[in-house]
Scaffold this motif. Sequence first.
Motif, short mmCIF file in Angstrom:
data_model
loop_
_atom_site.label_atom_id
_atom_site.label_comp_id
_atom_site.label_asym_id
_atom_site.label_seq_id
_atom_site.Cartn_x
_atom_site.Cartn_y
_atom_site.Cartn_z
N SER A 1 0.83 -1.21 0.00
CA SER A 1 0.00 0.00 0.00
C SER A 1 0.86 1.24 0.00
CB SER A 1 -0.91 0.07 1.22
OG SER A 1 -1.35 -1.16 1.61
N ALA A 2 1.95 1.19 0.78
CA ALA A 2 2.81 2.37 0.84
C ALA A 2 3.46 2.61 -0.52
CB ALA A 2 3.87 2.18 1.93
N MET A 3 3.88 1.51 -1.17
CA MET A 3 4.51 1.67 -2.47
C MET A 3 3.53 2.20 -3.52
SD MET A 3 7.62 0.87 -2.06
CE MET A 3 8.25 0.59 -3.70
N MET A 4 2.23 1.96 -3.28
CA MET A 4 1.21 2.49 -4.19
C MET A 4 1.35 4.00 -4.36
SD MET A 4 -1.27 0.73 -5.65
CE MET A 4 -2.88 1.51 -5.56
N MET A 5 1.70 4.70 -3.26
CA MET A 5 1.84 6.16 -3.32
C MET A 5 2.85 6.53 -4.40
SD MET A 5 -0.17 6.95 -0.92
CE MET A 5 -1.05 5.42 -0.75
N THR A 6 4.00 5.86 -4.34
CA THR A 6 5.06 6.15 -5.31
C THR A 6 4.60 5.78 -6.72
OG1 THR A 6 6.56 5.52 -3.55
CG2 THR A 6 7.50 5.82 -5.73
N ILE B 1 1.56 5.69 -7.89
CA ILE B 1 0.56 6.63 -8.40
C ILE B 1 1.22 7.92 -8.88
CG2 ILE B 1 -1.40 8.09 -7.75
CD1 ILE B 1 -2.25 5.91 -5.80
N ILE B 2 2.08 8.49 -8.05
CA ILE B 2 2.64 9.80 -8.43
C ILE B 2 3.52 9.65 -9.67
CG2 ILE B 2 4.63 9.71 -6.83
CD1 ILE B 2 2.67 12.87 -7.50
N THR C 1 3.13 7.41 -12.07
CA THR C 1 2.25 7.23 -13.23
C THR C 1 1.67 8.58 -13.67
OG1 THR C 1 1.50 5.35 -11.92
CG2 THR C 1 0.55 5.60 -14.09
N ILE C 2 1.29 9.40 -12.70
CA ILE C 2 0.74 10.72 -13.05
C ILE C 2 1.77 11.53 -13.82
CG2 ILE C 2 -0.03 12.93 -12.11
CD1 ILE C 2 -1.35 11.38 -9.84
N ALA D 1 -1.18 2.18 4.01
CA ALA D 1 0.03 2.99 3.89
C ALA D 1 0.30 3.75 5.19
CB ALA D 1 -0.09 3.96 2.72
N VAL E 1 8.49 6.99 0.08
CA VAL E 1 7.04 6.91 0.28
C VAL E 1 6.51 8.22 0.81
CG1 VAL E 1 5.24 5.82 1.66
CG2 VAL E 1 7.00 4.42 0.60
N SER F 1 6.50 10.82 -1.90
CA SER F 1 5.42 10.55 -2.86
C SER F 1 4.07 11.00 -2.30
CB SER F 1 5.33 9.06 -3.16
OG SER F 1 6.58 8.55 -3.46
N PHE G 1 -5.31 13.40 -15.67
CA PHE G 1 -4.73 12.05 -15.55
C PHE G 1 -5.84 11.00 -15.58
CE2 PHE G 1 -3.63 8.56 -12.62
CZ PHE G 1 -2.59 8.01 -13.35
#
Lengths: 312, 292
Positions: free
Chosen positions: A38-43, A45-46, A48-49, B89, B106, B109, B124
């Motif tokens: 979940s934490a890596m999702m933040m990275t 997402i940003i 990809t944007i 997260a 993290v 981000s 986006f």
Amino acid sequence: MNRNVIAERVLDMKKNMDGHHVRTLLYDRYIRYLFIASAMMMTLIILTIIIFVGRQGLLTFKEVSPLQFFFGTNWDPPFEYGALSFIVGSLAVTALAILIGGPLGLAGAVFMAKIAPPRMREVMRPATDLYVAIPSVVYGFIGLTVLVPFIRSVLHTGSGFGLLAAGLVLAIMILPTVITISEDAIRSVPRPLEEASLALGATRWQTIWKVIIPAALPGILASIILAMARAIGETMAVQMLIGNTPQLPFNLTTPTTTLPSEIVVEMGNTPFGSAWNNSLFLMALVLLVISLLLILAIRYLAKKNAMNTSNA
Amino acid sequence: MLDQGRINKRNDVLATALLWCAGLVILLILVCFLGYMLVQGLPVLLRPGFLLGMPSDIRAGGGIGPQLFNSFYILFLSLLISVPIAIGAGIYLSEYAKNNRLTDIVRLSTESLATVPSIVLGLFGMIVFVSYFEFGFSIIGGALALSLLNIPVLVRVTEETLRTIPRSYREASLALGATKWQTIWRVVLPQALPGISTGVTLTAGRALGETAILIFTAGTSVSRTFPDFDLFAAGETLAVHLWYVNGIGMVPDKTQIANGIGALLILVILVFNLAIGLPIRYYQQKMLKGAK
């Protein structure tokens, strides 16, 4: 009972318990991976944007020179793509909002942290939350129905749309950002600093002005920078008040436009993949880069501040 | 010396008065905004057939039923997507994160994501959800894009709330032989629930009025049936409708409709902030005091 039977039973119990235990430990490990994911999702997402918006935006340069886009003032697609007036408009409206909203928000923060009686603070805290919660279209709509006619009738110039109307409403919209973060910064100034100043005979105001505010300055600056990021990206309220005319603002009541409001106005009528459409993504990329730079500035300030306090 | 002292004292009184003024002005502006919108909009809101009626394209007297439904439907779906990821997260950052490069990335981000302008998130969402996944201007496209806005806020709320739970609780649980996950699930999270709920409520209030993200993902039209639970139906929300009807709409009573929607949005955020948010916060403070 036979000894062997007992020993067997004990072994059996142990085996069962071990199974349970092992399973618990396994859960523990796998759930940890879930959190990391979940934490890596933040990275993810940003990144990809940045990649998607960036790629689409940079396609503009296949047909339009960067020189024309960033320094041209003539916006006449599909012939000319000068976006300077949008960039200038965005910067100008942000500056105006900070000039008005910054001092007021800072004063509010000092008031909440040092002067307001507890009762008053109990009212102000939810009030700042409400400021955040009011939708930006509602800010824009009130500006449109109250502020724009007011400016028109008082100044007798033009339509009332322009930097002044948008800047004033933006100044109000950034108040909660300035207030909450500055208040935190002011509150975290060590109490002995304040007490020392008061003990030396300084008045409360002298203590606030000469001791507390300088000590809280990095945090206050961070709140202003974050407010800038909010202001420059604000779309709806500004779009409703700025006048949406692609021209450089010569004074506070010239109708002009900003990057976000130009995107909103034109995105609907341009075919996806055309240079015109791509240029709107390029504007979004400019906004994205500006807000990322502002975040880096805040982190730099925070790091410097942490170093200072650890030295002291 | 005496004069200087008197000047200092006068300045102090003056500054105190000015700071009081600033505080009162800030409250006054808020009251004016809320009051103006409610006074203008409440009569429209009470108009028969407005709240749950179908909108009209040309004639006066249209309602906002589908938009009202879409607003809450999209909000619900976006929370369904964003809350689990954000809490995960947040737990990682508060409970597991070591002081290393991964954590730093993290954090950077999350902070960056929180400052991405909403119009950029909207564009986006348009490329990815509307075009690439071919959802079209739809409820699901809007909900996914809106999640991107909620996630960083919720991550911060979760992390901050978890950090307020005393270390001793975790240590007691670990000392009894519980695993880290058991400690988080049975000790830390229940304690943090009120704080996280407040955060979710405040975020929901903010997301409900969001417009720029939804124009190009959920679109500016509504389904003909009401209520339409189809995830791929067009999903114009209240806030988008306010903007659209006021700027581009052709109905003669568009200002009335905008006023009505404005008042409704204000009412909803008042409920979210004061009727739900405040009691939870009060309960939370009481509980924390009890813990000490």
